[in-house]
Design an enzyme around this catalytic site. Structure first.
Site, mmCIF file in Angstrom:
data_model
loop_
_atom_site.group_PDB
_atom_site.id
_atom_site.type_symbol
_atom_site.label_atom_id
_atom_site.label_comp_id
_atom_site.label_asym_id
_atom_site.label_seq_id
_atom_site.Cartn_x
_atom_site.Cartn_y
_atom_site.Cartn_z
ATOM 1 N N HIS A 1 7.640 7.375 34.511
ATOM 2 C CA HIS A 1 7.192 8.763 34.058
ATOM 3 C C HIS A 1 8.602 9.330 33.592
ATOM 4 O O HIS A 1 9.460 9.421 34.108
ATOM 5 C CB HIS A 1 6.473 9.386 35.138
ATOM 6 N N ASP B 1 -2.006 6.160 35.754
ATOM 7 C CA ASP B 1 -2.698 5.278 35.009
ATOM 8 C C ASP B 1 -2.778 3.722 35.955
ATOM 9 O O ASP B 1 -3.359 2.869 35.268
ATOM 10 C CB ASP B 1 -2.516 5.185 33.688
HETATM 11 N N1 ACO Z 1 8.689 -1.070 33.583
HETATM 12 C C1 ACO Z 1 9.978 -1.572 33.483
HETATM 13 N N2 ACO Z 1 11.164 -0.739 32.969
HETATM 14 C C2 ACO Z 1 10.761 0.566 32.919
HETATM 15 C C3 ACO Z 1 9.740 1.011 32.900
HETATM 16 C C4 ACO Z 1 8.511 0.320 33.171
HETATM 17 N N3 ACO Z 1 7.519 0.902 33.247
HETATM 18 N N4 ACO Z 1 9.634 2.244 32.560
HETATM 19 C C5 ACO Z 1 10.780 2.801 32.557
HETATM 20 N N5 ACO Z 1 11.561 1.517 32.526
HETATM 21 C C6 ACO Z 1 13.247 1.482 32.536
HETATM 22 C C7 ACO Z 1 13.662 1.333 31.065
HETATM 23 O O1 ACO Z 1 13.913 -0.066 30.599
HETATM 24 C C8 ACO Z 1 15.090 1.804 31.309
HETATM 25 O O2 ACO Z 1 15.889 0.832 31.934
HETATM 26 P P1 ACO Z 1 17.455 0.859 31.406
HETATM 27 O O3 ACO Z 1 17.922 2.253 31.869
HETATM 28 O O4 ACO Z 1 18.116 -0.219 31.974
HETATM 29 O O5 ACO Z 1 17.554 1.026 29.998
HETATM 30 C C9 ACO Z 1 14.800 3.181 32.345
HETATM 31 O O6 ACO Z 1 13.792 2.792 33.088
HETATM 32 C C10 ACO Z 1 14.500 4.192 31.811
HETATM 33 O O7 ACO Z 1 13.250 4.151 31.035
HETATM 34 P P2 ACO Z 1 12.902 4.986 29.542
HETATM 35 O O8 ACO Z 1 12.111 4.466 28.626
HETATM 36 O O9 ACO Z 1 14.245 5.841 29.083
HETATM 37 O O10 ACO Z 1 12.251 6.242 30.195
HETATM 38 P P3 ACO Z 1 11.234 7.344 29.667
HETATM 39 O O11 ACO Z 1 11.140 8.547 30.299
HETATM 40 O O12 ACO Z 1 11.619 7.550 28.044
HETATM 41 O O13 ACO Z 1 9.699 6.546 29.336
HETATM 42 C C11 ACO Z 1 7.633 6.012 30.035
HETATM 43 C C12 ACO Z 1 8.753 7.088 30.517
HETATM 44 C C13 ACO Z 1 7.381 5.721 28.574
HETATM 45 C C14 ACO Z 1 6.226 6.418 30.865
HETATM 46 C C15 ACO Z 1 8.191 4.561 30.651
HETATM 47 O O14 ACO Z 1 8.258 4.880 32.030
HETATM 48 C C16 ACO Z 1 7.105 3.664 30.246
HETATM 49 O O15 ACO Z 1 7.024 2.971 29.244
HETATM 50 N N6 ACO Z 1 6.210 3.347 31.444
HETATM 51 C C17 ACO Z 1 5.258 2.145 31.018
HETATM 52 C C18 ACO Z 1 3.835 2.766 30.449
HETATM 53 C C19 ACO Z 1 3.231 3.977 31.073
HETATM 54 O O16 ACO Z 1 2.597 3.649 32.117
HETATM 55 N N7 ACO Z 1 2.962 4.924 30.391
HETATM 56 C C20 ACO Z 1 1.975 6.030 31.089
HETATM 57 C C21 ACO Z 1 2.924 7.312 31.574
HETATM 58 S S1 ACO Z 1 1.926 8.345 32.237
HETATM 59 C C22 ACO Z 1 0.878 9.064 31.186
HETATM 60 O O17 ACO Z 1 1.309 9.167 30.032
HETATM 61 C C23 ACO Z 1 -0.386 9.345 31.681
#
Ligand code: ACO
Length: 471
Positions: A329, A385
């Site tokens: 998140h 979720d």
């Molecule tokens: N699985 C694996 N790795 C992840 C995940 C994940 N779900 N989420 C983040 N990471 C990793 C990224 O690859 C990144 O790694 P790195 O630093 O080695 O490159 C690091 O964690 C940071 O990730 P970002 O994408 O920069 O984090 P951001 O805050 O931009 O993204 C998000 C947040 C979009 C929710 C992300 O965690 C994600 O894609 N999660 C999966 C989708 C999801 O469940 N979305 C629902 C969110 S809650 C909602 O909207 C109700």
């Protein structure tokens, strides 16, 4: 100078020194002290730093990771401590004691309703659940397998054309959204009709006739009635499932400036009508990184297929091949407080509908991920979720309806922000700036003298190559 005024000035300068930022601009040696208020500095203060041409210093911030763009009183999140409050009330308490419609009133109007206020609120919303027959006719024209989110987004947008009396585009020189009664009317209509649009999108999908909203049922019961009733005269949804959905709706109602709510404010800032704003916000929610995550989680669990496949799946995620959907998140770097409540609801739903087998994969996935260095280092926890998809599946909702089940309650949060935006004296049309690195001041080339660009060549080649591969 009067001694007391002098003392006040010293105190003020000390306070400023303790909560301020001093910047030296090494381009010209000038120093600027800017106040820090509530943990941020003002963009316009940073703009006082100028280059030789007199251009303001800008802040580059893709994804608005560090940008505060409005002042709000609707919800509070402490992502490190896992705290979420709506108008100051902890989410745990609202989920235990309140109902979705009461929470919607709280979000939109700022306070919990009295008994009389609630009765009027519920009556007005349920009174506006009917769709214009032209809208329901339009909905029947979608292809039989249209994704219900596509149907919902288009229908909310089409609704704008049925309410010209509130459309700023048709009211030159007038500001309809300064009129509280007119705004409230749109709120009742949108809150009421969203459940009907959602249910009709589903019924069209499964080729069944639409059910008109029913008298004597509450908001959630009405939604389930319109979704599920065949021709039973005495259709009644299970009270445990009604309550489970009510709590899930409370949990999804609001979450400050997430992608879709930011889109709602963004659209409102151009003064486009509220139905188009809702359509735009719903479109932003549909994405799988946001409200589409519940659908994506379920598809992921089905793809994993069994507990024994979890380790190899997680290895792929850690190698950057896909994400663990339902984890991570932007704001929570701790357990999402909503995810804890959702996990408890699962057992209630299973006690009525039977245990959904995918829950075993989800639980084991969570257990392994929470002990894995990759996820620990990045502070990745289950979000709201992670478990909702499994619950919705157990309740019999088709997978592509999951984002719709997120959209219905989030409409309350969007409308709260829409109202707050229009009442905010600081509101402005949203207009970020870009870092332009493209070409400049080129000579126009007549069409018969142009060369094919590399980009065009490579994209055509790769598409053809892909087609050859498949064949
Ligand atoms: N699985 C694996 N790795 C992840 C995940 C994940 N779900 N989420 C983040 N990471 C990793 C990224 O690859 C990144 O790694 P790195 O630093 O080695 O490159 C690091 O964690 C940071 O990730 P970002 O994408 O920069 O984090 P951001 O805050 O931009 O993204 C998000 C947040 C979009 C929710 C992300 O965690 C994600 O894609 N999660 C999966 C989708 C999801 O469940 N979305 C629902 C969110 S809650 C909602 O909207 C109700």
């Amino acid at each position: 100078m009067d001694n007391s005024v002098h003392r006040l000035q010293i105190i003020q300068s000390h306070l400023l020194a303790r909560s301020s930022l001093t910047i030296t601009d090494n381009r010209n040696g000038k120093t600027l002290e800017v106040p820090i208020k509530n943990g941020f500095v003002l963009g316009k203060d940073m703009g006082k730093l100028k280059n030789q041409e007199g251009e303001n210093l800008m802040v580059y911030d893709p994804g608005y990771m560090q940008t505060v763009c409005c002042t709000s009183r609707i919800s509070y999140i402490d992502g490190d401590k896992g705290i979420l409050e709506y108008r100051g009330y902890p989410i745990e308490e609202l989920a235990e004691k309140s109902s979705f419609l009461e929470v919607a009133f709280l979000l939109i109007n700022g306070e919990l309703p009295t008994k009389m206020q609630f009765e009027k609120w519920e009556h007005k919303i349920l009174h506006h659940t009917y769709l214009h027959t032209d809208i329901s006719r339009m909905m029947k024209n979608f292809h039989y397998d249209a994704h219900p989110m596509g149907v919902l987004v288009s229908t909310m947008s089409a609704m704008s054309t049925f309410q010209p009396e509130q459309n700023p585009a048709l009211l030159p020189g007038m500001d309809p959204y300064k009129d509280t009664l007119l705004m409230n009317k749109q709120i009742y209509r949108i809150m009421g009709r969203i459940i009907t649009v959602a249910a009709y999108a589903y019924r069209n999908r499964i080729g069944r006739p639409f059910n008109e909203p029913a008298q004597g049922l509450n908001y959630i019961e009405n939604f389930l009635y319109m979704m599920d009733r065949l021709n039973e005269g005495n259709y009644k949804s299970h009270p445990k499932l009604v309550r489970a959905l009510d709590v899930l709706f409370i949990l999804h109602a609001e979450h400050e400036l997430n992608c879709s709510t930011a889109a709602m404010r963004h659209l409102a800032s151009s003064e486009v009508d509220v139905y188009t704003c809702i359509a735009g916000a719903a479109a932003a929610l549909y994405g799988r990184k946001h409200g589409g995550a519940n659908e994506a989680v379920l598809r992921m669990l089905e793809e994993i297929g069994s507990v024994s496949n979890i380790p190899s799946f997680l290895e792929k995620v850690k190698a950057g091949k896909g994400r663990l959907m339902g984890f991570g998140h932007r704001v929570y770097k701790n357990y999402d407080p909503r995810a804890i409540i959702v996990r408890k609801i699962a057992d209630d739903v299973f006690s009525v509908c039977g245990k959904e087998p995918l829950i075993d994969i989800a639980m084991e996935l969570e257990r392994i991920a929470l002990t894995d260095k990759y996820f620990i280092d990045r502070k990745l926890y289950p979000n709201v979720d992670f478990y909702t998809g499994v619950i919705y599946k157990s309740m019999g909702f088709p997978t592509d309806m999951f984002p719709v089940l997120f959209t219905i309650p989030r409409v309350a949060g969007w409308l709260a922000h829409w109202k707050e935006f229009h009442a905010d004296p600081e509101n402005k049309i949203v207009r970020p700036r870009q870092n332009y690195i493209g070409k400049r001041t080129r000579d126009y080339v007549p069409v018969d003298k142009r060369q094919k660009s590399d980009f065009f060549l490579s994209s055509v080649t790769s598409t053809r190559a892909k087609r050859r591969e498949v064949n």
